[in-house]
Design a protein around this motif. Sequence first.
Motif, PDB file in Angstrom:
ATOM      1  N   PHE A   7       6.347   4.947   2.953  1.00 27.86           N
ATOM      2  CA  PHE A   7       7.141   4.144   3.875  1.00 27.86           C
ATOM      3  C   PHE A   7       6.430   2.911   4.396  1.00 27.86           C
ATOM      4  CE2 PHE A   7       9.325   8.263   4.404  1.00 27.86           C
ATOM      5  CZ  PHE A   7      10.605   7.843   4.101  1.00 27.86           C
ATOM      6  N   GLY A   8       5.155   2.789   4.118  1.00 27.40           N
ATOM      7  CA  GLY A   8       4.396   1.674   4.665  1.00 27.40           C
ATOM      8  C   GLY A   8       4.612   0.389   3.892  1.00 27.40           C
ATOM      9  N   ASP A   9       4.880  -0.660   4.604  1.00 29.14           N
ATOM     10  CA  ASP A   9       4.988  -1.994   4.026  1.00 29.14           C
ATOM     11  C   ASP A   9       3.689  -2.717   4.370  1.00 29.14           C
ATOM     12  OD1 ASP A   9       5.888  -4.449   3.033  1.00 29.14           O
ATOM     13  OD2 ASP A   9       6.806  -4.968   4.950  1.00 29.14           O
ATOM     14  N   THR A  10       2.949  -3.146   3.366  1.00 27.61           N
ATOM     15  CA  THR A  10       1.623  -3.713   3.615  1.00 27.61           C
ATOM     16  C   THR A  10       1.672  -4.945   4.517  1.00 27.61           C
ATOM     17  OG1 THR A  10       1.757  -4.941   1.529  1.00 27.61           O
ATOM     18  CG2 THR A  10       0.593  -2.843   1.498  1.00 27.61           C
ATOM     19  N   PHE A  11       2.711  -5.736   4.387  1.00 29.31           N
ATOM     20  CA  PHE A  11       2.817  -6.930   5.237  1.00 29.31           C
ATOM     21  C   PHE A  11       3.085  -6.554   6.688  1.00 29.31           C
ATOM     22  CE2 PHE A  11       4.002  -8.473   0.979  1.00 29.31           C
ATOM     23  CZ  PHE A  11       2.978  -9.381   0.803  1.00 29.31           C
ATOM     24  N   THR A  12       3.934  -5.570   6.890  1.00 25.86           N
ATOM     25  CA  THR A  12       4.226  -5.111   8.251  1.00 25.86           C
ATOM     26  C   THR A  12       2.992  -4.480   8.875  1.00 25.86           C
ATOM     27  OG1 THR A  12       6.537  -4.714   7.639  1.00 25.86           O
ATOM     28  CG2 THR A  12       5.739  -3.654   9.646  1.00 25.86           C
TER      29      THR A  12
END
Length: 98
Positions: free
Chosen positions: A59-64
Amino acid sequence: MLASKYATVQGDVVLSAAYVTLSSGFTLKYRLMLLKKWQKALFDQEISCNEDFVLQELFGDTFTIRDWHSNGLPKDSLSIDNAIIMEKSKEFVIMIDP
């Protein structure tokens, strides 16, 4: 690579749902113990799941996450998991703050 992820998608979705829904009020050590129990229960039911389950990978978005870090979020996995849980939850959640 994609084929191996496809083989465990059902179990990973169950683990993700359980992790987001049930584990937010616990410490990282207890969360990891819960994950191991849930993984064993899935394997006992012959449902494949990733043995190295990491919520950030699903679920992790690297940019977020990078944006959270630049705004002061610690870089430990508990803090990142907590932020993901808060982002994905529709209700208020109880969190353990390290």
